[in-house]
Scaffold this motif. Structure first.
Motif, PDB file in Angstrom:
ATOM      1  N   ASP A 103     -22.141 -21.232 -16.600  1.00  0.00           N
ATOM      2  CA  ASP A 103     -23.397 -21.920 -16.890  1.00  0.00           C
ATOM      3  C   ASP A 103     -23.478 -23.251 -16.143  1.00  0.00           C
ATOM      4  O   ASP A 103     -24.527 -23.615 -15.603  1.00  0.00           O
ATOM      5  N   GLN A 104     -22.360 -23.985 -16.103  1.00  0.00           N
ATOM      6  CA  GLN A 104     -22.338 -25.249 -15.370  1.00  0.00           C
ATOM      7  C   GLN A 104     -22.452 -25.019 -13.867  1.00  0.00           C
ATOM      8  O   GLN A 104     -22.954 -25.872 -13.131  1.00  0.00           O
ATOM      9  N   PHE A 105     -21.986 -23.869 -13.418  1.00  0.00           N
ATOM     10  CA  PHE A 105     -22.004 -23.553 -11.989  1.00  0.00           C
ATOM     11  C   PHE A 105     -23.416 -23.236 -11.493  1.00  0.00           C
ATOM     12  O   PHE A 105     -23.682 -23.280 -10.290  1.00  0.00           O
ATOM     13  N   LEU A 106     -24.312 -22.907 -12.427  1.00  0.00           N
ATOM     14  CA  LEU A 106     -25.661 -22.475 -12.048  1.00  0.00           C
ATOM     15  C   LEU A 106     -26.406 -23.530 -11.228  1.00  0.00           C
ATOM     16  O   LEU A 106     -27.110 -23.204 -10.268  1.00  0.00           O
ATOM     17  N   TYR A 107     -26.258 -24.798 -11.617  1.00  0.00           N
ATOM     18  CA  TYR A 107     -26.950 -25.873 -10.906  1.00  0.00           C
ATOM     19  C   TYR A 107     -26.556 -25.887  -9.428  1.00  0.00           C
ATOM     20  O   TYR A 107     -27.409 -25.947  -8.536  1.00  0.00           O
ATOM     21  N   TRP A 108     -25.251 -25.807  -9.186  1.00  0.00           N
ATOM     22  CA  TRP A 108     -24.762 -25.856  -7.802  1.00  0.00           C
ATOM     23  C   TRP A 108     -25.086 -24.557  -7.071  1.00  0.00           C
ATOM     24  O   TRP A 108     -25.285 -24.562  -5.849  1.00  0.00           O
ATOM     25  N   LEU A 109     -25.158 -23.464  -7.805  1.00  0.00           N
ATOM     26  CA  LEU A 109     -25.514 -22.197  -7.187  1.00  0.00           C
ATOM     27  C   LEU A 109     -26.952 -22.234  -6.676  1.00  0.00           C
ATOM     28  O   LEU A 109     -27.255 -21.758  -5.576  1.00  0.00           O
ATOM     29  N   GLU A 110     -27.825 -22.831  -7.464  1.00  0.00           N
ATOM     30  CA  GLU A 110     -29.222 -22.960  -7.030  1.00  0.00           C
ATOM     31  C   GLU A 110     -29.324 -23.839  -5.794  1.00  0.00           C
ATOM     32  O   GLU A 110     -30.059 -23.532  -4.849  1.00  0.00           O
ATOM     33  N   ARG A 111     -28.570 -24.920  -5.762  1.00  0.00           N
ATOM     34  CA  ARG A 111     -28.596 -25.804  -4.591  1.00  0.00           C
ATOM     35  C   ARG A 111     -27.992 -25.107  -3.370  1.00  0.00           C
ATOM     36  O   ARG A 111     -28.426 -25.332  -2.238  1.00  0.00           O
ATOM     37  N   GLN A 112     -26.979 -24.262  -3.608  1.00  0.00           N
ATOM     38  CA  GLN A 112     -26.381 -23.510  -2.502  1.00  0.00           C
ATOM     39  C   GLN A 112     -27.391 -22.541  -1.907  1.00  0.00           C
ATOM     40  O   GLN A 112     -27.461 -22.370  -0.679  1.00  0.00           O
ATOM     41  N   ILE A 113     -28.187 -21.910  -2.755  1.00  0.00           N
ATOM     42  CA  ILE A 113     -29.199 -20.969  -2.278  1.00  0.00           C
ATOM     43  C   ILE A 113     -30.175 -21.679  -1.350  1.00  0.00           C
ATOM     44  O   ILE A 113     -30.519 -21.172  -0.276  1.00  0.00           O
ATOM     45  N   ARG A 114     -30.605 -22.874  -1.726  1.00  0.00           N
ATOM     46  CA  ARG A 114     -31.549 -23.628  -0.886  1.00  0.00           C
ATOM     47  C   ARG A 114     -30.864 -24.137   0.382  1.00  0.00           C
ATOM     48  O   ARG A 114     -31.456 -24.132   1.456  1.00  0.00           O
ATOM     49  N   ALA A 115     -29.619 -24.588   0.232  1.00  0.00           N
ATOM     50  CA  ALA A 115     -28.894 -25.087   1.404  1.00  0.00           C
ATOM     51  C   ALA A 115     -28.675 -23.972   2.417  1.00  0.00           C
ATOM     52  O   ALA A 115     -28.826 -24.183   3.631  1.00  0.00           O
ATOM     53  N   ASP A 116     -28.324 -22.783   1.933  1.00  0.00           N
ATOM     54  CA  ASP A 116     -28.132 -21.652   2.842  1.00  0.00           C
ATOM     55  C   ASP A 116     -29.421 -21.322   3.584  1.00  0.00           C
ATOM     56  O   ASP A 116     -29.394 -20.988   4.776  1.00  0.00           O
ATOM     57  N   LYS A 117     -30.532 -21.420   2.886  1.00  0.00           N
ATOM     58  CA  LYS A 117     -31.825 -21.158   3.534  1.00  0.00           C
ATOM     59  C   LYS A 117     -32.088 -22.192   4.625  1.00  0.00           C
ATOM     60  O   LYS A 117     -32.514 -21.834   5.739  1.00  0.00           O
ATOM     61  N   MET A 118     -31.809 -23.445   4.333  1.00  0.00           N
ATOM     62  CA  MET A 118     -32.032 -24.493   5.328  1.00  0.00           C
ATOM     63  C   MET A 118     -31.134 -24.290   6.547  1.00  0.00           C
ATOM     64  O   MET A 118     -31.552 -24.514   7.685  1.00  0.00           O
ATOM     65  N   LEU A 119     -29.897 -23.865   6.318  1.00  0.00           N
ATOM     66  CA  LEU A 119     -28.966 -23.650   7.425  1.00  0.00           C
ATOM     67  C   LEU A 119     -29.371 -22.461   8.281  1.00  0.00           C
ATOM     68  O   LEU A 119     -29.064 -22.411   9.478  1.00  0.00           O
ATOM     69  N   ARG A 120     -30.040 -21.493   7.683  1.00  0.00           N
ATOM     70  CA  ARG A 120     -30.489 -20.315   8.438  1.00  0.00           C
ATOM     71  C   ARG A 120     -31.822 -20.546   9.136  1.00  0.00           C
ATOM     72  O   ARG A 120     -32.222 -19.756   9.987  1.00  0.00           O
ATOM     73  N   MET A 121     -32.491 -21.614   8.788  1.00  0.00           N
ATOM     74  CA  MET A 121     -33.803 -21.898   9.363  1.00  0.00           C
ATOM     75  C   MET A 121     -33.699 -22.411  10.790  1.00  0.00           C
ATOM     76  O   MET A 121     -32.738 -23.095  11.149  1.00  0.00           O
ATOM     77  N   ASP A 122     -34.705 -22.095  11.586  1.00  0.00           N
ATOM     78  CA  ASP A 122     -34.838 -22.737  12.891  1.00  0.00           C
ATOM     79  C   ASP A 122     -34.964 -24.237  12.688  1.00  0.00           C
ATOM     80  O   ASP A 122     -35.596 -24.699  11.729  1.00  0.00           O
ATOM     81  N   TYR A 123     -34.389 -24.996  13.629  1.00  0.00           N
ATOM     82  CA  TYR A 123     -34.483 -26.449  13.513  1.00  0.00           C
ATOM     83  C   TYR A 123     -35.936 -26.907  13.518  1.00  0.00           C
ATOM     84  O   TYR A 123     -36.292 -27.875  12.849  1.00  0.00           O
ATOM     85  N   ALA A 124     -36.771 -26.193  14.247  1.00  0.00           N
ATOM     86  CA  ALA A 124     -38.193 -26.552  14.305  1.00  0.00           C
ATOM     87  C   ALA A 124     -38.814 -26.535  12.919  1.00  0.00           C
ATOM     88  O   ALA A 124     -39.698 -27.344  12.611  1.00  0.00           O
TER      89      ALA A 124
END
Length: 630
Positions: A103-124
């Motif tokens: 349950d405590q890990f959920l917060y960081w898991l949500e942030r990881q999901i967004r961070a992974d999306k940003m890392l996969r995004m084109d820089y543009a």
């Protein structure tokens, strides 16, 4: 239909869409961490069923005490109850530990999901302000308004708990309606009438359904104010902590900027203050809805007690069953009420889930080729800009126009020009952080868009003007790895002019660059950070090194040392150097002069300085006048 009703209906998704986005969110969390969902499932089923086990056994003991009072049966019941309770408690403790961790890990898991999306995004896209606005809005909703992606796990737990409780409660309460009042009870035999039983069940269901309806309505008001909630949190996050920010402490004191905070921190009209939106709603609609919900809950308990006690008084069952029925139906009603409530809240929340997926579904716009780069003949590489023009997405104004240049591996190329002339954009295009709007960039005669994207990025090592160092160790900052070649790191630091400072650090390359992660950490000066960034470019050992104002934070002596050893530092690599200090261009083979998005001059320092009508001559003497006598 009024405009407000239309807006409300547009924000509220259909039930079909609600289930669709909710299931997708569950699948997303399961993809990232399957164990989390399994542990939540097991723990939820366990906590939903356990109370009914206790109710059933307690009723058996009370029934025996008020009935036959058989010592042997009582002993067996008590010992069995104690043993089962101990076993369930042990299982609960073991499961609860894992549940809390997940349950405590959920917060960081949500942030990881967004961070992974940003890392996969084109820089543009990463550099697009609209994308940042979406990400910032999601962070605000998630952290401050409780409208997070991870909340779907809470909905899952509550819905599953409600469904399991329905089965447990039904199994213990069905006999309440099937048990018969004896004929000797007189007028109370009416309780056996099927129509009366249907009426009671209907009344109980109606009250159970109506109570959460008003809680959902109250929740909808909270959801409606989510935008104001976010804005207020953002304002408080800035103004409320302005005085605690060490980097701006001098300015705050010198200009008494704390007075700027009073409007946002002391106003009673603020969203969370006594005359704000939520306070008014709590005194009005929200308060009324919660009050009505509580009234229905009291009515329900009254009906349950009246029906159960009437049948017990009439002789349909004993005291132990009274305990079982009242406890079971009260608990069952609470769970069913919560189930209806959660379903309504899940629908209110679905619009926020959809916002998350709108962000996660942003598609890349750049073509990622798959052609490998031939690195067998790096010394003969050639890069060419063919009539390249560029404007940033969403803008009609060109930042670069008709750039045609060619340079070879091993050259030292300087890029100069006034602010806004297109220098940094030129570098971003070269590194393929953006693609040209018009024209093409070629590496060895091949359009760079055809090369494997990650492999193409690997041939560049860059010190950007706004480079970033982390709070990790010196060695990790330079290598960008947990494990690194310590000897190579030290060599790169010495080449970058950081050798003497390195010898002063007791922990050497294991020194943290901040005290936030270690009390032995060291805060570096601007010039020292710039040397570390330069060492990082050397550690990567890429064939192209790009330096954007690499000595801006260095003192004149340190800068002179870097220039004097520039060839030794760069070795046989291709170097592209951006600077406003034109004196630093003298060691370069070729100089590109940018002005208003175009290359207006190209040549060596000696040739460009001779052109008195040229832009380079103008820039040079604009600086030189302060270093020479008139």
């Amino acid at each position: 239909m009024s405009e407000k009703k239309e807006q409300k209906n547009n924000n509220l998704l259909s039930w079909k869409e609600t289930w669709k986005v909710s299931l997708r969110a569950l699948k997303l969390f399961y993809h990232y961490r399957p164990s989390m969902l399994w542990i939540h499932t097991f723990y939820t089923i366990y906590t939903a069923l356990t109370p009914f086990v206790g109710i059933f056994l307690s009723a058996r003991i009370i029934e025996e005490l008020s009935g036959n009072k058989d010592p042997h049966r009582l002993t067996v019941l008590v010992l069995f109850t104690l043993g089962l309770s101990a076993l369930l408690s042990l299982i609960g403790s073991l499961t609860r530990r894992h549940f809390k961790v997940e349950d405590q890990f959920l917060y960081w898991l949500e942030r990881q999901i967004r961070a992974d999306k940003m890392l996969r995004m084109d820089y543009a896209l990463v550099d697009d302000t609209k994308v940042h606005e979406k990400l910032n809005t999601l962070d605000q909703y998630s952290d401050n308004a409780g409208r997070s992606l991870r909340r779907v796990i809470w909905f899952y737990d509550m819905i599953l708990s409600g469904i399991i409780s329905l089965f447990g409660g039904f199994s213990l309460s069905v006999s309440l309606f099937t048990s018969k009042v004896p004929e000797s009870a007189g007028g109370l035999t009416a309780l056996n009438n099927p129509l009366f039983i249907v009426l009671i069940i209907g009344l109980l269901l109606a009250v159970t359904y109506l109570s959460p309806i008003f809680v959902v309505k109250a929740d909808a008001i909270w959801a409606k104010g989510a935008n104001d909630h976010n804005l207020s949190n953002r304002l408080f996050g800035f103004y409320g902590f302005l005085g605690a920010k060490a980097k701006i402490a001098e300015d705050i004191r010198m200009y008494c900027q704390e007075t700027l905070c009073e409007k946002h921190n002391k106003s009673k009209e603020g969203t969370f203050h006594s005359n704000g939106y939520y306070a008014r709603q709590s005194r009005g609609a929200i308060g009324i809805y919660y009050m009505i919900s509580s009234i229905f809950s009291v009515i329900f308990i009254g009906v349950v007690y009246l029906f159960v006690c009437s049948k017990a008084w009439a002789g349909a069952f004993g005291l132990g069953m009274v305990t079982q029925y009242i406890s079971t139906i009260s608990k069952l009603s609470g769970k069913v009420s919560s189930l209806f409530q959660v379903l309504g809240q899940a629908r209110n929340h679905a619009a926020f889930l959809k916002m998350n997926f709108d962000f996660l579904d942003i598609k890349n716009i750049m073509y990622h080729g798959n052609l490998p780069i031939d690195k067998t003949d790096v010394k003969n590489w050639q890069i060419e800009f063919q009539d390249v023009s560029f404007r940033y997405p969403g803008s009609e104004q060109y930042v670069l126009r008709h750039v045609n240049i060619k340079f070879h591996a091993g050259e030292r190329l300087a890029v100069v020009g006034q602010n806004g002339s297109g220098k940094t954009t030129f570098i971003k295009l070269l590194c393929r952080l953006y693609d040209p709007t018009e024209g093409a960039i070629l590496l060895n005669g091949t359009d760079i868009r055809k090369y494997d994207y990650q492999e193409y990025l690997s041939i560049f090592s860059v010190v950007f003007q706004d480079f970033c160092l982390t709070n990790y160790t010196l060695g990790q900052n330079i290598s960008a790895r947990e494990e690194y070649d310590r000897v190579l790191v030290e060599d790169c630091l010495k080449k970058a002019g950081f050798g003497e400072r390195l010898n002063e650090l007791p922990l050497g390359t294991e020194t943290y660059l901040s005290k936030s992660l270690s009390k032995e950490g060291v805060d570096m000066s601007g010039g020292e950070k710039q040397k570390i960034a330069l060492a990082r470019t050397l550690y990567k050992n890429a064939p192209f090194i790009i330096l954007d104002e690499p000595t801006a934070a260095l003192d004149p002596m340190a800068e002179a040392e870097i220039y004097s050893r520039f060839n030794e530092i760069i070795e046989d690599k291709t170097a592209i150097y951006i600077s406003h200090r034109l004196s630093s261009c003298r060691f370069c083979d070729d100089i590109l002069v940018f002005h208003k998005g175009a290359v207006v001059q190209q040549g060596s320092h000696d040739s460009l300085i001779q052109d008195s009508a040229g832009k380079y001559h103008e820039l040079w003497f604009a600086q030189a006048q302060y270093y020479t006598n008139k």
